[in-house]
Scaffold this motif. Structure first.
Motif, short mmCIF file in Angstrom:
data_model
loop_
_atom_site.label_atom_id
_atom_site.label_comp_id
_atom_site.label_asym_id
_atom_site.label_seq_id
_atom_site.Cartn_x
_atom_site.Cartn_y
_atom_site.Cartn_z
N ALA A 72 0.80 -1.08 -0.06
CA ALA A 72 0.09 0.01 -0.13
C ALA A 72 0.78 1.23 -0.07
N PRO A 73 0.44 2.36 -0.56
CA PRO A 73 1.11 3.63 -0.33
C PRO A 73 1.23 4.00 0.90
N GLN A 74 2.41 4.74 0.99
CA GLN A 74 2.76 5.28 2.20
C GLN A 74 3.27 6.72 2.15
N ALA B 285 5.49 11.27 6.34
CA ALA B 285 5.18 10.59 7.67
C ALA B 285 5.66 9.03 7.66
N PRO B 286 7.09 9.06 7.61
CA PRO B 286 7.53 7.46 7.58
C PRO B 286 7.13 6.34 8.68
N LEU B 287 6.74 5.35 7.99
CA LEU B 287 6.28 4.34 8.93
C LEU B 287 7.62 3.55 9.83
N TYR B 288 8.51 3.34 9.21
CA TYR B 288 9.68 2.74 9.42
C TYR B 288 10.59 3.62 10.54
N SER C 93 5.37 4.14 -3.16
CA SER C 93 5.85 5.43 -3.23
C SER C 93 5.09 6.12 -4.46
N SER C 94 3.80 5.65 -4.46
CA SER C 94 2.96 5.97 -5.77
C SER C 94 2.20 7.38 -5.39
N ILE C 95 1.99 7.86 -4.36
CA ILE C 95 1.30 8.85 -3.87
C ILE C 95 2.25 10.01 -3.45
N PRO C 96 2.29 10.90 -3.93
CA PRO C 96 3.22 12.07 -3.29
C PRO C 96 2.60 12.83 -2.00
N GLY C 97 3.51 13.33 -1.25
CA GLY C 97 3.16 13.88 -0.07
C GLY C 97 1.98 14.75 -0.02
N SER C 98 2.02 15.56 -1.13
CA SER C 98 1.08 16.64 -1.33
C SER C 98 -0.41 16.15 -1.38
N MET C 99 -0.47 14.91 -1.79
CA MET C 99 -1.96 14.32 -2.05
C MET C 99 -2.35 13.75 -0.58
N ASP D 236 -1.31 17.88 13.69
CA ASP D 236 -0.67 19.11 13.46
C ASP D 236 0.65 18.38 12.35
N GLY D 237 0.50 17.34 11.88
CA GLY D 237 1.25 16.73 11.00
C GLY D 237 0.77 15.97 9.94
N PRO D 238 1.81 15.35 9.06
CA PRO D 238 1.28 14.84 7.71
C PRO D 238 0.38 13.61 8.34
N ASP D 239 -0.63 13.15 7.71
CA ASP D 239 -1.39 11.85 8.00
C ASP D 239 -0.70 10.75 7.46
N PRO D 240 -0.30 9.63 8.11
CA PRO D 240 0.32 8.46 7.74
C PRO D 240 -0.23 7.61 6.92
N ILE D 241 -1.80 7.85 7.00
CA ILE D 241 -2.66 6.40 6.18
C ILE D 241 -3.64 7.13 5.40
N HIS D 242 -4.23 8.29 5.50
CA HIS D 242 -5.32 8.84 4.82
C HIS D 242 -4.79 9.89 3.92
#
Length: 109
Positions: free
Chosen positions: A30-32, A36-39, A68-74, A80-86
């Motif tokens: 799945a995209p990550q 918001a790195p999960l590792y 790596s298919s979805i860029p951070g901007s999407m 107060d930070g980037p959503d790791p899963i939505h």
């Protein structure tokens, strides 16, 4: 940890059930969100990829890597930070199109 082992055991059981029923199992990574790195470490990521590779060889007819298919901007924002899963609607469309183009799923007639 415990959650990883539980997930691996569940995937093994799903693989067994699919094989018994003659169902072709397909895996996809799945995209990550790159923001918001999960590792925690590079070693954690390597361990995850090793498990994924082993399971896909043992259980799946094929697997696709959309990590790596979805860029951070999407992606969305969480607290107060980037959503790791939505991610947003445009990213869902992008992923669906990637899945159609790669053959994970067929386009409806």
């Amino acid at each position: 940890g415990g959650a990883l082992m539980s997930n691996v055991a569940s995937l093994m059981r799903i693989g067994e059930l699919c094989k018994e029923a003659g169902i072709r199992l397909v895996f996809f990574n799945a995209p990550q969100n790159p923001d918001a790195p999960l590792y925690r470490t590079a070693a954690d990521r390597q361990q995850y990829l090793g498990i994924l590779t082993r399971l896909s060889r043992e259980l799946a007819s094929t697997w696709f890597d959309f990590e790596s298919s979805i860029p951070g901007s999407m992606w969305g924002v969480w607290i107060d930070g980037p959503d790791p899963i939505h991610f947003g609607r445009a990213a869902h469309r992008r992923l669906a199109n990637l899945m159609f183009e790669s053959g994970v799923i067929s386009r409806p007639n």
